[in-house]
Design an enzyme around this catalytic site. Structure first.
Site, PDB file in Angstrom:
ATOM      1  N   LYS A 260      45.078 -46.996  54.547  1.00  0.00           N
ATOM      2  CA  LYS A 260      43.687 -47.361  54.264  1.00  0.00           C
ATOM      3  C   LYS A 260      43.333 -48.671  54.956  1.00  0.00           C
ATOM      4  O   LYS A 260      44.225 -49.504  55.207  1.00  0.00           O
ATOM      5  CB  LYS A 260      43.522 -47.591  52.752  1.00  0.00           C
ATOM      6  CG  LYS A 260      43.524 -46.351  51.895  1.00  0.00           C
ATOM      7  CD  LYS A 260      43.279 -46.710  50.433  1.00  0.00           C
ATOM      8  CE  LYS A 260      43.349 -45.495  49.535  1.00  0.00           C
ATOM      9  NZ  LYS A 260      42.286 -44.514  49.788  1.00  0.00           N
ATOM     10  N   ASP A 271      44.350 -46.805  40.787  1.00  0.00           N
ATOM     11  CA  ASP A 271      44.470 -45.372  41.085  1.00  0.00           C
ATOM     12  C   ASP A 271      45.255 -44.603  40.012  1.00  0.00           C
ATOM     13  O   ASP A 271      45.657 -43.461  40.230  1.00  0.00           O
ATOM     14  CB  ASP A 271      45.099 -45.189  42.477  1.00  0.00           C
ATOM     15  CG  ASP A 271      44.618 -43.932  43.180  1.00  0.00           C
ATOM     16  OD1 ASP A 271      43.606 -43.360  42.738  1.00  0.00           O
ATOM     17  OD2 ASP A 271      45.257 -43.529  44.175  1.00  0.00           O
ATOM     18  N   GLU A 332      46.937 -38.046  48.400  1.00  0.00           N
ATOM     19  CA  GLU A 332      48.192 -37.943  47.651  1.00  0.00           C
ATOM     20  C   GLU A 332      47.989 -37.525  46.199  1.00  0.00           C
ATOM     21  O   GLU A 332      48.870 -36.916  45.602  1.00  0.00           O
ATOM     22  CB  GLU A 332      48.946 -39.282  47.715  1.00  0.00           C
ATOM     23  CG  GLU A 332      48.534 -40.342  46.672  1.00  0.00           C
ATOM     24  CD  GLU A 332      47.085 -40.795  46.772  1.00  0.00           C
ATOM     25  OE1 GLU A 332      46.484 -40.628  47.857  1.00  0.00           O
ATOM     26  OE2 GLU A 332      46.543 -41.303  45.778  1.00  0.00           O
ATOM     27  N   ARG A 334      46.096 -35.287  44.798  1.00  0.00           N
ATOM     28  CA  ARG A 334      46.097 -33.835  44.586  1.00  0.00           C
ATOM     29  C   ARG A 334      47.515 -33.271  44.668  1.00  0.00           C
ATOM     30  O   ARG A 334      47.795 -32.235  44.082  1.00  0.00           O
ATOM     31  CB  ARG A 334      45.148 -33.162  45.595  1.00  0.00           C
ATOM     32  CG  ARG A 334      45.543 -33.309  47.022  1.00  0.00           C
ATOM     33  CD  ARG A 334      44.384 -33.022  47.983  1.00  0.00           C
ATOM     34  NE  ARG A 334      43.396 -34.109  47.998  1.00  0.00           N
ATOM     35  CZ  ARG A 334      42.288 -34.114  48.718  1.00  0.00           C
ATOM     36  NH1 ARG A 334      41.992 -33.068  49.488  1.00  0.00           N
ATOM     37  NH2 ARG A 334      41.449 -35.130  48.687  1.00  0.00           N
TER      38      ARG A 334
HETATM   39  N1  BES Z   1      42.663 -42.941  45.410  1.00  0.00           N
HETATM   40  C1  BES Z   1      41.866 -42.430  46.447  1.00  0.00           C
HETATM   41  C2  BES Z   1      40.434 -42.142  46.031  1.00  0.00           C
HETATM   42  C3  BES Z   1      39.591 -43.304  45.605  1.00  0.00           C
HETATM   43  C4  BES Z   1      38.675 -43.856  46.480  1.00  0.00           C
HETATM   44  C5  BES Z   1      39.646 -43.798  44.319  1.00  0.00           C
HETATM   45  C6  BES Z   1      37.871 -44.889  46.083  1.00  0.00           C
HETATM   46  C7  BES Z   1      38.854 -44.850  43.917  1.00  0.00           C
HETATM   47  C8  BES Z   1      37.953 -45.399  44.798  1.00  0.00           C
HETATM   48  C9  BES Z   1      42.468 -41.128  46.982  1.00  0.00           C
HETATM   49  O1  BES Z   1      43.835 -41.016  46.908  1.00  0.00           O
HETATM   50  C10 BES Z   1      42.110 -41.043  48.419  1.00  0.00           C
HETATM   51  O2  BES Z   1      42.597 -41.836  49.158  1.00  0.00           O
HETATM   52  N2  BES Z   1      41.285 -40.082  48.783  1.00  0.00           N
HETATM   53  C11 BES Z   1      40.885 -39.877  50.135  1.00  0.00           C
HETATM   54  C12 BES Z   1      41.089 -38.427  50.438  1.00  0.00           C
HETATM   55  C13 BES Z   1      40.922 -38.078  51.895  1.00  0.00           C
HETATM   56  C14 BES Z   1      42.029 -38.687  52.725  1.00  0.00           C
HETATM   57  C15 BES Z   1      40.957 -36.573  52.023  1.00  0.00           C
HETATM   58  C16 BES Z   1      39.430 -40.266  50.242  1.00  0.00           C
HETATM   59  O3  BES Z   1      38.666 -40.010  49.315  1.00  0.00           O
HETATM   60  O4  BES Z   1      39.065 -40.856  51.249  1.00  0.00           O
HETATM   61 ZN    ZN Z   2      44.734 -42.128  45.445  1.00  0.00          ZN
HETATM   62 MG    MG Z   3      44.786 -41.758  48.641  1.00  0.00          MG
END
Ligand code: BES
Ligand code: ZN
Ligand code: MG
Length: 482
Positions: A260, A271, A332, A334
């Site tokens: 990220k 998370d 991750e 899911r």
């Molecule tokens: N933990 C994140 C989602 C998240 C984003 C939670 C913002 C709280 C605030 C999750 O694991 C994630 O990284 N999701 C990605 C999925 C993508 C790579 C398909 C996302 O939402 O960008």
């Molecule tokens: Zn996450």
């Molecule tokens: Mg993630």
């Protein structure tokens, strides 16, 4: 804090709180008690506060506005806000005149006032707040004569305690809050409140074949765990439906190799907001002795960057036996939920399964910080969760699970892939991925709580935990328990 419920105002009162709904401000009564003829303007708007000093007696009065909706789902926030802003000046205790309000408001009063004692700065070595408000000796005296007042006050208090415990988990930094640490919290809570908790450690996960959970945690120095919780009161009718709860417990989400951006990455300690909702709900259900049988599963891991981490393109196994192609290691949540959901379906027999997860940024872009995204094929479940969510201000909003989205998770080389590769409908395709691992998806609901578990508040400078989901799940269990 100690709670007393009494019918009339004691002579010795030094701090008195008068809460009023909008346009129901009883100026005659205020004049009489305060000894002040010309009152400052006060309308009873939500969170409006005015204060008065009695000209002769050592009596200070706070007028608190409750807004215009009698059944205001946010009533507790008016009380929390008042206490948060003024407790420094409250020495030994306060008296709150609730005698003109419906008895139910006492739940919101004690919940809100207790929530105001939440201290996010437990790791500070200086600047600790000094106020009697945080002591056991502080007295919250409530004026009301209804016989239900006592029980409602107590329920408000323990609800706030369960929520604050969860806020503490979510707000804790990830170097402290490892998967083991969350597991230990669950073990202690289970012992204290008399429910069952059991931890599957790394070797157990290997033996059981929870390979997707292991894959997500394989780059971390902290071993992954699966926390199993079960609450069942002794004399429960055997025909009571069993409820299955699953919560995402990623203690920190760097994104893994699909790392990220660094801005705001620190917020990814939150998370495990889904895990907190599930642990908190079961802890509270046990304390309230609800007449339900509930099983909770919390897969917990850290999604770290390391030579051992899973890579994009890797194909992993899962508890269900299905193979998964990892397109993006940041998807991750899911993966660990796929294992927990499959484990739930195989080892228990729940009538209803609800999972909660801070799963996608897409759900935040869709609904903002206002509501969780709800996915379910079961219209009754949708109706219940929507109604409860609105009533207690933990709102949900439904998004579709149509088959049109199936192709987004189809893989050429494995059974499924964890990401479509497109910046479209991310919350929906994540839900479709989970659906693939639920046996009878008709009685399953998925709540994407990424926008609501952690956010801005008037109580903190940075984002902080909301304990979203604890009450939503408990109110749902109460409905089943009827
Ligand atoms: N933990 C994140 C989602 C998240 C984003 C939670 C913002 C709280 C605030 C999750 O694991 C994630 O990284 N999701 C990605 C999925 C993508 C790579 C398909 C996302 O939402 O960008
Ligand atoms: Zn996450
Ligand atoms: Mg993630």
């Amino acid at each position: 804090m100690k709670i007393n419920i009494i019918p009339t105002l004691p002579e010795s009162t030094q701090i008195l709180i008068f809460p009023f709904f909008k346009d129901e401000v009883d100026t005659e009564k205020i004049r009489e008690v305060s000894g002040i003829q010309y009152l400052p303007p006060f309308h009873g708007d939500f969170k409006e506060i005015a204060s008065l000093n009695h000209p002769e007696k050592p009596l200070r009065i706070f007028l608190l506005g409750l807004g215009d909706e009698k059944d205001l789902p946010q009533l507790q926030f008016a009380f929390r806000s008042l206490a948060f802003r003024n407790h420094k000046h409250w020495d030994k205790g306060v008296v709150v005149d609730m005698s003109h309000l419906p008895v139910k408001a006492i739940f919101s009063l004690t919940m809100g006032t207790y929530l105001a004692t939440y201290q996010i700065g437990s790791l500070k070595t200086t600047d600790k707040p000094e106020s009697n408000f945080f002591d056991e000796s502080f007295e919250l005296t409530v004026l009301h004569s209804n016989h239900k007042a006592e029980a409602l006050a107590e329920e408000g208090k323990i609800t706030a305690q369960a929520m604050m415990n969860m806020m503490h988990l979510v707000d804790s930094p990830a170097n402290i809050k490892t998967p083991e640490w969350i597991a230990n919290y669950a073990l202690e809570s289970a012992k204290k409140y008399d429910y069952h908790a059991e931890i599957l450690h790394k070797e157990d996960l290997e033996k059981e074949g929870l390979t997707a959970l292991l894959a997500v945690g394989q780059g971390s120095i902290y071993p992954s765990v699966m926390i199993k919780l079960e609450y069942k009161p002794e004399n429960l009718d055997s025909n009571r439906p069993q409820i299955g709860l699953v919560g995402k417990g990623i203690t920190f989400d760097t994104g893994g190799i699909s790392i990220k951006p660094s801005s705001n990455m620190h917020y990814m300690k939150s998370d495990m907001g889904g895990a907190a909702a599930v642990i908190g709900a079961i802890e509270l259900a046990a304390r309230l002795q609800l007449n339900v049988h509930v099983v909770g599963l919390v897969p917990s891991a850290e999604n770290a960057v390391d030579a051992n981490s899973v890579k994009p393109g890797d194909v992993i196994n899962s508890y269900s036996g299905k193979t998964i192609e990892i397109i993006d290691t940041d998807a991750e949540g899911r993966l660990i939920l796929a294992d927990a959901l499959a484990y739930m379906c195989k080892n228990y027999n729940p009538e209803v399964i609800i999972d909660l997860a801070t799963l996608t940024g897409s759900s935040v872009r869709t609904l903002g910080y206002t509501a969780a995204a709800l996915f379910s094929h079961d219209n009754n479940l949708v109706k219940s969760l929507s109604e409860i969510g609105y009533r207690i201000h933990e709102r949900v909003w439904q998004l579709p699970l149509w088959n049109d989205y199936d192709s987004d998770i189809q893989s050429d080389i494995a059974d499924v892939r964890n990401f479509s590769g497109k910046p479209l409908a991310g919350a929906i395709t994540a839900a479709k991925f989970l659906e693939y691992f639920v046996k009878d998806s008709a009685h399953w609901a998925h709540l994407d709580i990424a926008g609501v578990a952690f956010g801005d508040s008037e109580y903190t400078k940075m984002k902080s935990a909301s304990a979203y989901g604890v009450r939503l799940l408990v109110e749902y269990m109460k409905k089943i328990a009827l």
